[in-house]
Every structure is written in structure tokens, then in C-alpha cells.
Design a protein around this motif. Structure first.
Motif, PDB file in Angstrom:
ATOM      1  N   ALA A 183       0.829  -1.207   0.000  1.00 43.61           N
ATOM      2  CA  ALA A 183       0.000   0.000   0.000  1.00 43.61           C
ATOM      3  C   ALA A 183       0.866   1.261   0.000  1.00 43.61           C
ATOM      4  CB  ALA A 183      -0.922  -0.016   1.222  1.00 43.61           C
ATOM      5  N   GLU A 184       1.933   1.255   0.787  1.00 46.20           N
ATOM      6  CA  GLU A 184       2.818   2.414   0.831  1.00 46.20           C
ATOM      7  C   GLU A 184       3.520   2.626  -0.516  1.00 46.20           C
ATOM      8  OE1 GLU A 184       3.918   2.241   5.617  1.00 46.20           O
ATOM      9  OE2 GLU A 184       5.361   1.503   4.127  1.00 46.20           O
ATOM     10  N   ARG A 185       3.901   1.545  -1.152  1.00 47.44           N
ATOM     11  CA  ARG A 185       4.548   1.657  -2.462  1.00 47.44           C
ATOM     12  C   ARG A 185       3.573   2.228  -3.497  1.00 47.44           C
ATOM     13  NH1 ARG A 185       5.939  -3.449  -3.104  1.00 47.44           N
ATOM     14  NH2 ARG A 185       4.055  -3.870  -4.293  1.00 47.44           N
ATOM     15  N   ALA A 186       2.341   1.729  -3.466  1.00 46.88           N
ATOM     16  CA  ALA A 186       1.325   2.217  -4.399  1.00 46.88           C
ATOM     17  C   ALA A 186       1.046   3.702  -4.202  1.00 46.88           C
ATOM     18  CB  ALA A 186       0.039   1.407  -4.240  1.00 46.88           C
ATOM     19  N   ALA A 187       1.156   4.181  -2.965  1.00 46.11           N
ATOM     20  CA  ALA A 187       0.945   5.603  -2.702  1.00 46.11           C
ATOM     21  C   ALA A 187       2.170   6.442  -3.054  1.00 46.11           C
ATOM     22  CB  ALA A 187       0.590   5.804  -1.228  1.00 46.11           C
ATOM     23  N   MET A 188       3.348   5.860  -2.918  1.00 47.97           N
ATOM     24  CA  MET A 188       4.609   6.580  -3.106  1.00 47.97           C
ATOM     25  C   MET A 188       4.917   6.834  -4.581  1.00 47.97           C
ATOM     26  SD  MET A 188       8.241   5.185  -1.601  1.00 47.97           S
ATOM     27  CE  MET A 188       9.824   5.923  -1.980  1.00 47.97           C
ATOM     28  N   ILE A 189       4.655   5.853  -5.437  1.00 46.53           N
ATOM     29  CA  ILE A 189       5.072   5.941  -6.834  1.00 46.53           C
ATOM     30  C   ILE A 189       4.437   7.123  -7.567  1.00 46.53           C
ATOM     31  CG2 ILE A 189       4.911   4.767  -9.072  1.00 46.53           C
ATOM     32  CD1 ILE A 189       5.553   2.151  -7.586  1.00 46.53           C
ATOM     33  N   PRO A 190       3.117   7.327  -7.495  1.00 45.83           N
ATOM     34  CA  PRO A 190       2.552   8.477  -8.226  1.00 45.83           C
ATOM     35  C   PRO A 190       3.048   9.818  -7.710  1.00 45.83           C
ATOM     36  CG  PRO A 190       0.862   7.377  -6.901  1.00 45.83           C
ATOM     37  CD  PRO A 190       2.054   6.495  -6.888  1.00 45.83           C
ATOM     38  N   ARG A 191       3.388   9.901  -6.445  1.00 44.74           N
ATOM     39  CA  ARG A 191       3.904  11.155  -5.907  1.00 44.74           C
ATOM     40  C   ARG A 191       5.282  11.466  -6.493  1.00 44.74           C
ATOM     41  NH1 ARG A 191       3.374  11.917   0.356  1.00 44.74           N
ATOM     42  NH2 ARG A 191       3.615  14.080  -0.358  1.00 44.74           N
ATOM     43  N   VAL A 228      10.795   1.783   0.315  1.00 44.01           N
ATOM     44  CA  VAL A 228       9.403   2.193   0.506  1.00 44.01           C
ATOM     45  C   VAL A 228       9.229   2.630   1.956  1.00 44.01           C
ATOM     46  CG1 VAL A 228       7.011   1.403   0.539  1.00 44.01           C
ATOM     47  CG2 VAL A 228       8.545   0.715  -1.335  1.00 44.01           C
ATOM     48  N   ARG A 229       8.696   3.805   2.138  1.00 44.86           N
ATOM     49  CA  ARG A 229       8.507   4.351   3.485  1.00 44.86           C
ATOM     50  C   ARG A 229       7.079   4.875   3.650  1.00 44.86           C
ATOM     51  NH1 ARG A 229      12.310   1.527   4.848  1.00 44.86           N
ATOM     52  NH2 ARG A 229      14.422   2.336   5.226  1.00 44.86           N
ATOM     53  N   ASP A 230       6.763   5.252   4.888  1.00 43.69           N
ATOM     54  CA  ASP A 230       5.410   5.719   5.183  1.00 43.69           C
ATOM     55  C   ASP A 230       5.206   7.150   4.674  1.00 43.69           C
ATOM     56  OD1 ASP A 230       6.619   7.453   7.020  1.00 43.69           O
ATOM     57  OD2 ASP A 230       6.138   6.204   8.746  1.00 43.69           O
ATOM     58  N   ARG A 231       3.988   7.611   4.830  1.00 43.95           N
ATOM     59  CA  ARG A 231       3.622   8.899   4.223  1.00 43.95           C
ATOM     60  C   ARG A 231       4.455  10.048   4.774  1.00 43.95           C
ATOM     61  NH1 ARG A 231      -2.419  11.408   3.202  1.00 43.95           N
ATOM     62  NH2 ARG A 231      -1.687  13.440   2.452  1.00 43.95           N
ATOM     63  N   ALA A 232       4.727  10.050   6.074  1.00 40.98           N
ATOM     64  CA  ALA A 232       5.477  11.166   6.660  1.00 40.98           C
ATOM     65  C   ALA A 232       6.869  11.263   6.056  1.00 40.98           C
ATOM     66  CB  ALA A 232       5.555  10.999   8.178  1.00 40.98           C
ATOM     67  N   ALA A 233       7.530  10.124   5.893  1.00 44.89           N
ATOM     68  CA  ALA A 233       8.874  10.135   5.296  1.00 44.89           C
ATOM     69  C   ALA A 233       8.811  10.552   3.834  1.00 44.89           C
ATOM     70  CB  ALA A 233       9.515   8.754   5.448  1.00 44.89           C
ATOM     71  N   VAL A 234       7.806  10.055   3.108  1.00 43.64           N
ATOM     72  CA  VAL A 234       7.669  10.422   1.695  1.00 43.64           C
ATOM     73  C   VAL A 234       7.346  11.906   1.560  1.00 43.64           C
ATOM     74  CG1 VAL A 234       6.380   9.983  -0.429  1.00 43.64           C
ATOM     75  CG2 VAL A 234       7.047   8.070   1.041  1.00 43.64           C
ATOM     76  N   ASP A 235       6.550  12.447   2.477  1.00 43.85           N
ATOM     77  CA  ASP A 235       6.279  13.897   2.468  1.00 43.85           C
ATOM     78  C   ASP A 235       7.586  14.677   2.489  1.00 43.85           C
ATOM     79  OD1 ASP A 235       3.526  13.608   2.449  1.00 43.85           O
ATOM     80  OD2 ASP A 235       3.276  13.982   4.597  1.00 43.85           O
ATOM     81  N   ARG A 236       8.490  14.248   3.346  1.00 45.13           N
ATOM     82  CA  ARG A 236       9.760  14.973   3.478  1.00 45.13           C
ATOM     83  C   ARG A 236      10.609  14.812   2.212  1.00 45.13           C
ATOM     84  NH1 ARG A 236      13.827  14.896   8.705  1.00 45.13           N
ATOM     85  NH2 ARG A 236      15.558  16.021   7.707  1.00 45.13           N
ATOM     86  N   LEU A 237      10.619  13.617   1.653  1.00 46.66           N
ATOM     87  CA  LEU A 237      11.374  13.380   0.421  1.00 46.66           C
ATOM     88  C   LEU A 237      10.828  14.218  -0.731  1.00 46.66           C
ATOM     89  CD1 LEU A 237      13.474  11.715  -1.223  1.00 46.66           C
ATOM     90  CD2 LEU A 237      11.623  10.055  -1.615  1.00 46.66           C
ATOM     91  N   VAL A 238       9.529  14.215  -0.886  1.00 46.88           N
ATOM     92  CA  VAL A 238       8.897  14.967  -1.979  1.00 46.88           C
ATOM     93  C   VAL A 238       9.170  16.462  -1.826  1.00 46.88           C
ATOM     94  CG1 VAL A 238       6.655  15.666  -2.913  1.00 46.88           C
ATOM     95  CG2 VAL A 238       7.131  13.244  -2.487  1.00 46.88           C
ATOM     96  N   ALA A 239       9.050  16.971  -0.616  1.00 45.01           N
ATOM     97  CA  ALA A 239       9.307  18.387  -0.391  1.00 45.01           C
ATOM     98  C   ALA A 239      10.745  18.751  -0.723  1.00 45.01           C
ATOM     99  CB  ALA A 239       8.992  18.762   1.056  1.00 45.01           C
ATOM    100  N   ALA A 240      11.667  17.845  -0.380  1.00 44.85           N
ATOM    101  CA  ALA A 240      13.086  18.108  -0.666  1.00 44.85           C
ATOM    102  C   ALA A 240      13.352  18.110  -2.167  1.00 44.85           C
ATOM    103  CB  ALA A 240      13.954  17.068   0.036  1.00 44.85           C
ATOM    104  N   ILE A 241      12.777  17.163  -2.893  1.00 43.34           N
ATOM    105  CA  ILE A 241      12.998  17.113  -4.353  1.00 43.34           C
ATOM    106  C   ILE A 241      12.357  18.327  -5.022  1.00 43.34           C
ATOM    107  CG2 ILE A 241      12.540  15.805  -6.455  1.00 43.34           C
ATOM    108  CD1 ILE A 241      12.701  13.241  -4.814  1.00 43.34           C
TER     109      ILE A 241
END
Length: 356
Positions: free
Chosen positions: A274-282, A338-351
Motif C-alpha cells: 500500500a505504501e509503495r502504491a501511494a509513493m510511486i505516483p507522488r 518504501v517508506r510511510d507517508r510522513a517520510a515520503v512527504d519529506r522526500l517529496v518536499a526536498a525534491i
């Protein structure tokens, strides 16, 4: 690179191969306090119930591990996979399993790439001739040009770093008279239902390697096992040090093979999916190229300058795994756990802040 599965040539340990690159692993990317997308271990420590089990054994560390317990643990692992106890070889981490492969004395080893580099490193350091079979995108195994002369073939399933899950029938098609096929299933328990696993198949010429490091956060304890025919395992086990595993390692292997742990691992695998499925489109929304299909607890991405992005992310305390140390990949590739939403939030913001 032309055609599926191009063999990249055969060479021994003395050939022009970058052994330092083969030794590179994601933990080298991580400093304390970083958000960790570089290492595929789930969590910072084992779950509480497992920590309690291990702590309960601490008063016994003054005694040597017993043969009786070792046999008992092999029986537990065997039952988990529907195999006989003599088809289980307990390991001090999956890396030990790769280090044992030269004992099979192959004349020519074929390693399917891009893939985990530890098996090739172990073989080359033992002066075993190695040929690389490099799969082009989409990294499908069908039609791979494995040389007929290869009497040892090593591959990952699901494969690190591509996250490709090869169909079991295609893996089985690599079998030949006189050949041993080694399947690294270090991440198989992170795939819901383990649909393509060979762990339950008792073939005389197939070895399956399992790691407990990833799902159970046991990187510091070094636990794993090999599954295969008794004659093959005997060849690998001959000459190993007495008491190859300690009491805590035996306890951890037994605990994580029991029904309660298997149920927890299944929940974890579903969460990863589920986390991977949410992470990829972001990631794709940022212009990042993400390889799919992806089945593992990590994804392979491609950006214009992976090394520059990696350095900029490190400056922001985010660690990602460089891809250029994997044979067949270049500097534009990175691997992300693959990480949870909070970690992905930080990654996306950084990129977004850095730009591609």
C-alpha cells in the motif's frame, strides 16, 4: 546493450572489475539522524515481542549453543516451508550464504544483473570465473542469455534494486543437468502471499536463500538460512566453524518462523504494498521516472543526475541508495526504500525544493 540478457563476459578475480563497487551497500549512505531511504530494513529495532524473546535468553549466554537447539530450529524453519529439516542450513546472515557459494566449486558462475552484488563479490574473491548476464529494461528474466557452460546461476527474486518479481516458472526454466540455481529471496516475505517463491520446492539443484534482516530489523544480529537438498547443503556446511550461530541468532530464527510471526509478516507485506502504491505516483508527479512493475520494499528511480540529487538530499538529511554500483545501471539511477507517508512527504518536499 542489445537483446535480452546480454552476457557481459567471463572473468576471474584478477580481471578489471571494480570490487569496491561490489562491496558498496546502502548503509554507507546513512548518517545518524537522517531519514533513511537507502537501507531496506523495516524499522530501527525488532518488534517488542521479539525483543522480549531475545532478552529472555540473555542469562544463557554463558553456555555454548546446543546441537539439540540447532536441530529444533531447523525443524521449525522446515515446517514453515513444508520441507524436511535436513533441507535447512541456518546462517549468520544471508551474506554468509553467499560467502559459502565458492564451496560448490563451479567452473563458471553466471550472475543475473542488475542485482545484489554480494554473490558476485564472494565468487570473484574466491577466484571463481564469473559472467554477468545483464538484463535491459524492463529487466525481465525470460530469454536471459545465460551461457550453457554456466554450472552455477545466481539471481534475486524479487530483485534488488529493480524490484522486479520474476515468475516462478521462468526461474525454474534456468535449471539444466549439472547446474545449480541459487535464488536470493531476501525480500520474498515482503511480497504478499509470496506467490513466486521457490522456498517450498524440493529440487535437487536449487538453493533458496532467505534473510530475516529486512522484515524483522535484525541487521545487527545476522540471521538467515538456506533451503536446498541435503547433499547440496552438506557441501556448503563442510568446514564451517563449530557453533556457527549463537543463542540469540537461533532464538530469532525460530521466533520469526512461528505462526504468530508469519501473520505479522503478512500484515507488513500488505502495508508495504500500500505504501509503495501511494509513493510511486507522488514521485512521478515530480518528473521522476519510476520503474514498474515493482514488487519489493523498494523502487528503482531514474533522474537526469542521480549523484547530484543524492548529494543534495544528503545535505537535507535524507539518505538514498546510489544505483551506479549495480552492474547494468548508471549514475542516473537511485534506489528508494518504501517508506510511510510522513517520510515520503519529506522526500517529496526536498525534491521539489532541489528540482531535477
Amino acid at each position: 546493450m542489445a537483446g535480452p540478457g546480454v552476457a557481459a563476459g567471463s572473468s576471474g578475480a584478477g580481471s578489471a572489475v571494480d570490487l569496491a563497487a561490489l562491496r558498496h551497500h546502502g548503509d554507507r549512505e546513512v548518517r545518524p539522524g537522517m531519514v533513511d531511504f537507502a537501507v531496506n530494513v523495516r524499522g530501527d529495532a525488532p518488534p517488542e515481542w521479539l525483543r522480549r524473546r531475545l532478552a529472555a535468553r540473555l542469562p544463557e549466554l554463558g553456555r555454548y549453543p546446543s546441537d539439540t537447539e540447532e536441530r529444533s530450529v531447523r525443524s521449525i524453519v522446515a515446517a514453515r516451508h513444508g520441507r524436511a529439516p535436513e533441507e535447512v542450513l541456518l546462517l549468520a546472515g544471508a551474506a554468509e550464504g553467499f560467502a559459502l557459494l565458492p564451496r560448490l566449486a563451479p567452473r563458471l558462475a553466471a550472475v543475473i544483473h542488475p542485482s545484489f552484488t554480494e554473490p558476485e563479490l564472494a565468487l570473484r574473491e574466491a577466484d571463481i570465473p564469473v559472467t554477468r548476464v545483464v538484463l535491459p529494461p524492463p529487466y525481465a528474466l525470460a530469454g536471459a542469455g545465460v551461457p550453457d557452460a554456466a554450472d552455477l546461476v545466481v539471481l534475486g527474486n524479487p530483485t534488488n534494486p529493480t524490484s522486479v518479481l520474476h515468475p516462478r516458472a521462468v526461474v525454474e526454466s534456468l535449471r539444466r543437468p549439472g547446474r545449480i540455481v541459487v535464488v536470493d529471496e531476501a525480500f520474498a516475505d515482503a511480497v504478499p502471499g509470496e506467490p513466486e517463491s521457490l522456498a517450498g520446492q524440493s529440487y535437487p539443484d536449487v538453493l533458496v536463500l532467505r534473510s530475516l534482516t529486512k522484515t524483522w530489523a535484525l541487521a545487527g544480529l545476522r540471521c538467515g538460512y538456506l533451503l536446498g537438498s541435503a547433499p547440496l547443503l552438506a557441501r556448503l556446511n563442510r568446514g564451517r566453524a563449530h557453533w556457527a550461530l549463537g543463542t540469540l541468532q537461533l532464538e530469532a530464527i525460530a521466533a520469526t518462523a512461528e505462526p504468530r510471526a508469519l501473520a505479522a509478516a503478512a500484515v507488513s507485506a500488505a502495508r508495504i504494498a500500500a505504501e509503495r502504491a501511494a509513493m510511486i505516483p507522488r514521485l512521478r508527479a515530480l518528473g521522476v521516472e519510476v520503474h514498474e512493475p515493482a514488487a519489493g520494499p523498494f523502487v528503482l528511480i531514474r533522474v537526469p543526475d542521480g549523484e547530484l540529487l543524492r548529494k543534495h538530499l544528503a545535505d537535507r538529511d535524507i539518505a538514498v541508495r546510489r544505483g551506479d554500483t549495480f552492474p547494468g545501471l548508471g549514475g542516473e539511477f537511485l534506489r528508494l526504500a518504501v517508506r510511510d507517508r510522513a517520510a515520503v512527504d519529506r522526500l517529496v518536499a526536498a525534491i521539489e525544493d532541489i528540482g531535477l
